[in-house]
Design an enzyme around this catalytic site. Structure first.
Site, PDB file in Angstrom:
ATOM      1  N   ASP A   1       9.420   2.873  -0.749  1.00  0.00           N
ATOM      2  CA  ASP A   1       8.382   3.666   0.053  1.00  0.00           C
ATOM      3  C   ASP A   1       8.585   2.947   1.547  1.00  0.00           C
ATOM      4  OD1 ASP A   1       4.660   3.650   0.217  1.00  0.00           O
ATOM      5  OD2 ASP A   1       6.176   4.643   1.329  1.00  0.00           O
TER       6      ASP A   1
ATOM      7  N   TYR B   1       0.825  -1.176  -0.226  1.00  0.00           N
ATOM      8  CA  TYR B   1       0.003   0.144  -0.059  1.00  0.00           C
ATOM      9  C   TYR B   1       0.717   1.285  -0.041  1.00  0.00           C
ATOM     10  CZ  TYR B   1      -3.416   3.580   1.691  1.00  0.00           C
ATOM     11  OH  TYR B   1      -4.283   4.837   2.050  1.00  0.00           O
TER      12      TYR B   1
ATOM     13  N   LYS C   1       5.027   9.071   8.567  1.00  0.00           N
ATOM     14  CA  LYS C   1       4.678   8.683   9.927  1.00  0.00           C
ATOM     15  C   LYS C   1       5.967   9.288  11.095  1.00  0.00           C
ATOM     16  CE  LYS C   1       2.734   4.539   7.917  1.00  0.00           C
ATOM     17  NZ  LYS C   1       1.213   4.611   8.593  1.00  0.00           N
TER      18      LYS C   1
HETATM   19  P1  KE4 Z   1      -0.382   8.608   4.520  1.00  0.00           P
HETATM   20  O1  KE4 Z   1      -1.052   9.289   3.156  1.00  0.00           O
HETATM   21  O2  KE4 Z   1      -1.504   7.823   5.540  1.00  0.00           O
HETATM   22  O3  KE4 Z   1       0.032   9.178   5.421  1.00  0.00           O
HETATM   23  O4  KE4 Z   1       0.709   7.102   4.086  1.00  0.00           O
HETATM   24  C1  KE4 Z   1       0.232   6.471   3.090  1.00  0.00           C
HETATM   25  C2  KE4 Z   1       1.233   5.347   3.083  1.00  0.00           C
HETATM   26  C3  KE4 Z   1       2.250   5.234   2.264  1.00  0.00           C
HETATM   27  N1  KE4 Z   1       3.020   4.283   2.399  1.00  0.00           N
HETATM   28  C4  KE4 Z   1       2.958   3.350   3.294  1.00  0.00           C
HETATM   29  C5  KE4 Z   1       3.996   1.972   3.327  1.00  0.00           C
HETATM   30  C6  KE4 Z   1       1.862   3.342   4.350  1.00  0.00           C
HETATM   31  O5  KE4 Z   1       2.041   2.044   5.216  1.00  0.00           O
HETATM   32  C7  KE4 Z   1       0.906   4.338   4.157  1.00  0.00           C
HETATM   33  C8  KE4 Z   1       0.094   4.307   5.342  1.00  0.00           C
HETATM   34  N2  KE4 Z   1      -0.052   3.274   6.125  1.00  0.00           N
HETATM   35  C9  KE4 Z   1      -1.396   3.265   6.724  1.00  0.00           C
HETATM   36  C10 KE4 Z   1      -1.385   1.840   7.504  1.00  0.00           C
HETATM   37  N3  KE4 Z   1      -1.718   0.766   6.899  1.00  0.00           N
HETATM   38  C11 KE4 Z   1      -1.848   4.204   7.727  1.00  0.00           C
HETATM   39  C12 KE4 Z   1      -3.112   3.824   8.339  1.00  0.00           C
HETATM   40  C13 KE4 Z   1      -4.482   4.539   7.749  1.00  0.00           C
HETATM   41  O6  KE4 Z   1      -4.590   4.287   6.378  1.00  0.00           O
HETATM   42  O7  KE4 Z   1      -5.320   4.950   8.370  1.00  0.00           O
END
Ligand code: KE4
Length: 431
Positions: free
Chosen positions: A239, A144, A267
């Protein structure tokens, strides 16, 4: 354990917010039941609106690696709060942050701050396409990269067909430019490259996957991708939104010794404030506006308050690399305890762990890609999640998410987690 206040808040939330939450996974849909609403947190503990206390194993999906309400970060924010919150103009702290990130992350020579991981990955892919004048990207099933259109793509059947949109609103036009392969499959990756000669701008992956549950790269996989990208003029994007500053102060690329061309971050970088970033080789990053033609912008990018929290977080990690040894030891204490529980019950569920990330998969299959992860019994996971919540252990509400430890988790707390795991497994397997 009563959650009446959470329940009534959730009811109200659903009147004004889609699904009652501002990010889908928080709604507990994958595990059933209503989500608890968190009122405050300190160190290793969350406190919900009904006064229930939980040991925290998500840490806001990664950011709170030093535990909640960290004194150093709070102190830094208190010191900055009277200087106003945002200018939309360059500031000293952005320069300090960029220099610090470049000193910590092996492949980063230049970096651009944004406000989320999604912005970082969307921008990195646009940059790779602009730099190479190619349109297609390769991603891996189960990885993701945020909610950018190019990433919400289901695997196409066969290696030459295009991806299919994985959400309404994503067009086939966008999906045509995203190819997918199974994670850890170099052969499938090579086949995609050979069948799309000189059309692939970038390969993007989580070097250690957190988004199908914790899945590690096989021996030689990252190195193999590095060589394929070098041989075919493809931009390799790690990523590291999850793994950045988590697996090591230089992230997965430091841990495995493989340098990507671009890295996306999020994060931990913001210390809990909304921050993302993308960076890498200077010759590529100089293609970003205003130094180059690839446009990308953001009103709150490099926001002074967010930079203050991020600088406090990253400076602590940079000056205390021993936290990574401590976090790994805590993770091994917990996972070896859970393994002993499984052995004692004759259960051969799969545990994947690296650094301070780990997952317990309710399957006896070794999990190295998404197909294997999907053999997990998600219904049983739902019962396990609920049982652990009842015992005051707050897990990720999905089988397909990694857990993240913080330095606030002591050996005593680790042992409480292992005991709860033993009692809950016994309960749910009795049913
Ligand atoms: P954000 O746009 O949520 O800050 O980051 C997206 C993203 C990009 N790349 C990786 C590897 C990620 O894990 C994420 C976001 N992770 C999720 C957890 N599976 C955030 C939790 C959520 O979506 O509420």
């Amino acid at each position: 354990m009563t959650i009446d206040k959470s329940r009534s808040l959730f009811k109200k939330a659903n009147e004004f917010i889609p699904g009652g939450v501002n990010s889908p996974v928080r709604a507990f849909k994958a595990v059933g039941g209503d989500p608890v609403f968190i009122k405050s947190a300190k160190g290793a503990y969350l406190f919900d609106e009904d006064g229930n206390k939980y040991i925290e194993l998500i840490n806001s999906w990664g950011p709170m690696i030093l535990g909640h309400a960290n004194e150093e970060i709070e102190e830094a924010l208190r010191g900055a709060i009277s200087s106003s919150f945002s200018f939309g103009a360059p500031t000293r702290k952005e320069v300090e942050m960029a220099e610090l990130i470049a000193s910590m992350v092996p492949s980063i020579e230049k970096v651009r701050m944004v406000n989320s991981g999604t912005e970082a990955t969307m921008s990195a892919v646009r940059l790779a396409r602009g730099f190479t004048s190619r349109n297609k990207i390769i991603k891996y099933e189960g990885c993701y990269h945020g909610h950018g259109d190019s990433f919400l793509i289901a695997a196409g059947s066969g290696v030459v067909t295009m991806g299919a949109p994985d959400s309404p609103g994503v067009t086939q036009g966008v999906a045509n430019d995203t190819l997918t392969a199974p994670f850890n499959d170099l052969e499938a990756t090579k086949e995609l490259i050979d069948n799309n000669k000189d059309e692939i701008a970038a390969i993007i992956l989580e070097p250690v996957v957190g988004n199908m549950g914790c899945v590690l790269p096989k021996e030689g996989f990252l190195e193999g991708l590095r060589k394929l990208c070098d041989d075919h003029g493809i931009i390799l994007i790690f990523d590291e939104v999850m793994t950045g500053f988590r697996l090591a102060k230089g992230g997965a690329q430091e841990y495995f010794g493989v340098k990507p061309d671009l890295t996306t971050l999020g994060k931990i970088i913001g210390g809990g404030m909304p921050v993302g970033a993308y960076g890498g080789r200077a010759d590529i990053m100089d293609y970003v506006s205003p130094s180059g033609p690839v446009y990308q912008a953001g009103t709150l990018s490099g926001n002074p308050m967010a930079m203050t929290a991020g600088l406090a977080m990253l400076n602590h990690l940079n000056n205390h690399p021993e936290v990574y040894t401590q976090l790994e030891a805590t993770a091994k204490r917990i996972t070896s305890g859970i393994q002993s529980n499984l052995d004692a019950m004759g259960l051969n569920y799969t545990i994947n762990q690296i650094g301070s990330m780990f997952s317990l998969f309710f399957t006896d299959v070794k999990v190295t890609n998404f197909e294997e992860a999907k053999t997990s019994d998600t219904e049983l996971f739902g019962k396990y999640f609920k049982g652990m919540l009842e015992k005051g252990i707050y897990l990720a509400p999905s089988q397909y998410e990694s857990l993240f430890l913080s330095t606030s988790i002591t050996d005593e707390i680790a042992d409480q987690i292992v005991l709860a795991n033993k009692e809950v497994l016994a309960d749910i397997l009795k049913q």
